[in-house]
Design a protein around this motif. Structure first.
Motif, short mmCIF file in Angstrom:
data_model
loop_
_atom_site.label_atom_id
_atom_site.label_comp_id
_atom_site.label_asym_id
_atom_site.label_seq_id
_atom_site.Cartn_x
_atom_site.Cartn_y
_atom_site.Cartn_z
N GLN A 135 0.85 -1.19 0.00
CA GLN A 135 0.00 0.00 0.00
C GLN A 135 0.88 1.24 0.00
N ILE A 136 0.61 2.17 -0.90
CA ILE A 136 1.32 3.45 -0.97
C ILE A 136 0.29 4.56 -1.08
N TYR A 137 0.28 5.47 -0.11
CA TYR A 137 -0.67 6.59 -0.10
C TYR A 137 0.10 7.91 -0.14
N ARG A 138 -0.33 8.77 -1.02
CA ARG A 138 0.26 10.12 -1.12
C ARG A 138 -0.74 11.13 -0.59
N LEU A 139 -0.28 11.99 0.33
CA LEU A 139 -1.15 12.98 0.96
C LEU A 139 -0.65 14.38 0.65
N SER A 140 -1.57 15.24 0.21
CA SER A 140 -1.23 16.61 -0.13
C SER A 140 -1.51 17.54 1.04
N TYR A 141 -1.06 18.77 0.90
CA TYR A 141 -1.20 19.79 1.93
C TYR A 141 -2.64 20.04 2.35
N ASP A 142 -3.61 19.78 1.45
CA ASP A 142 -5.02 20.07 1.74
C ASP A 142 -5.77 18.86 2.28
N GLY A 143 -5.06 17.76 2.55
CA GLY A 143 -5.69 16.58 3.10
C GLY A 143 -6.18 15.57 2.07
N SER A 144 -5.99 15.84 0.79
CA SER A 144 -6.42 14.87 -0.23
C SER A 144 -5.48 13.66 -0.22
N VAL A 145 -6.04 12.49 -0.46
CA VAL A 145 -5.30 11.23 -0.42
C VAL A 145 -5.38 10.56 -1.78
N ALA A 146 -4.25 10.07 -2.26
CA ALA A 146 -4.20 9.32 -3.52
C ALA A 146 -3.59 7.96 -3.26
N ASP A 147 -4.24 6.92 -3.74
CA ASP A 147 -3.73 5.56 -3.64
C ASP A 147 -2.84 5.30 -4.84
N GLU A 148 -1.53 5.24 -4.61
CA GLU A 148 -0.56 5.12 -5.70
C GLU A 148 -0.15 3.66 -5.90
N HIS A 149 0.32 3.36 -7.09
CA HIS A 149 0.75 2.00 -7.41
C HIS A 149 2.09 2.06 -8.14
N GLY A 150 3.05 1.34 -7.63
CA GLY A 150 4.32 1.20 -8.32
C GLY A 150 5.35 2.23 -7.96
N HIS A 151 5.03 3.51 -8.13
CA HIS A 151 6.03 4.56 -7.90
C HIS A 151 5.35 5.89 -7.60
N VAL A 152 6.07 6.73 -6.86
CA VAL A 152 5.60 8.08 -6.51
C VAL A 152 6.81 9.00 -6.51
#
Length: 288
Positions: A135-152
């Motif tokens: 599991q890889i989750y990317r979080l931005s300054y405004d609280g939005s969450v993106a479920d990433e796959h493979g690379h970030v």
């Protein structure tokens, strides 16, 4: 009586977002890559005291760009959240998704209610028993969450570096290959000659799925130099070369998580004063 100063909500949110994005872009990029035996994190960071990549729990790691004092507070809060949940229920109940949701609430609340947003961007990653369960989750300054796959890729020249990673990354790469790719991408310079980064200039860590419990470990300069040499030589046996035996002290040195303090009853704490290590040594405007 003078008229009060009025700014539309749309303009206010836009100004806050622009402010946060500019602050994050001034930090050095972090590259997160999935490989056959886990997840690798790499960034340019010559400092031996200030870490941008850290362990949160047994199989969970944290990476960040932006203002050091702000994301260090979030890291400490995440350690406390994970320790409290693991102690109250079970260690298997601590997962990256729950931690990412907690971070999203904190970031979103600060962005909408405070005068200044947090100038941070985060990745929370958890290594599973197989690549399909990572599991890889990317979080931005405004609280939005993106479920990433493979690379970030985040921070700095994130867009251009993301394209470079996307062109070269493929599923099933070994550790030497992903480390070589990450270092090559981090040395890319827009409108100029690419740089060659030395191992001493890098901070690299992995979540190793082959370890029985605590999967996080840092890759220090001697091991990095060996992996980069194998990547340059096209030797695909790097996964075995990086080793997992008890005698490989440099390869298996673990960072120590701070002893958690009294848990907060209102959610995530963001007070780094309870951490066992000094913070803010380079001032409040330190960016990493």
């Amino acid at each position: 009586m003078s008229m009060p100063f009025y700014v539309s909500p749309e303009q206010l949110m836009k100004d806050r977002a622009d402010y946060a994005r500019k602050g994050i872009a001034r930090g050095r990029s972090v590259v997160v890559l999935q490989y056959d035996d886990g997840i690798a994190f790499a960034t340019e960071n010559p400092s031996r005291a200030l870490h941008k990549i850290s362990e949160i729990y047994d199989r969970i790691a944290f990476a960040a760009v932006g203002k050091y004092n702000e994301f260090e507070n979030l890291r400490v809060a995440g350690v406390r959240y994970a320790d409290l949940r693991g102690y109250s229920y079970d260690r298997t109940d601590v997962n990256a998704r729950g931690l990412a949701n907690a971070y999203a609430q904190t970031l979103g609340t600060v962005f909408t209610t405070e005068s200044k947003p947090l100038e941070v961007e985060l990745v929370v990653a958890e290594v599973g028993r197989s690549p399909d369960t990572d599991q890889i989750y990317r979080l931005s300054y405004d609280g939005s969450v993106a479920d990433e796959h493979g690379h970030v890729v985040m921070g700095g020249q994130a867009e251009s570096l993301s394209r470079a990673v996307e062109e070269s990354w493929r599923p099933g790469m070994d550790l030497a290959e992903v480390v070589g790719l990450a270092v090559r991408v981090l040395g890319t310079v827009a409108d100029g000659e690419d740089r060659t980064l030395a191992p001493q200039q890098l901070e690299v860590a992995v979540l190793d799925r082959t370890r029985p419990r605590r999967a996080f470990r840092r890759l220090h300069a001697p091991l990095l130099a060996e992996l980069l040499g194998r990547a340059a030589g096209g030797d695909g046996r790097a996964g075995a070369a990086e080793g997992s035996g008890p005698g490989d002290d440099a390869a298996h040195e673990l960072t120590q998580r701070p002893t958690p303090g009294e848990p907060s009853t209102t959610g995530l704490e963001t007070d780094a004063a309870h951490d066992g290590r000094p913070t803010g040594e380079h001032g409040t405007d330190e960016r990493a």
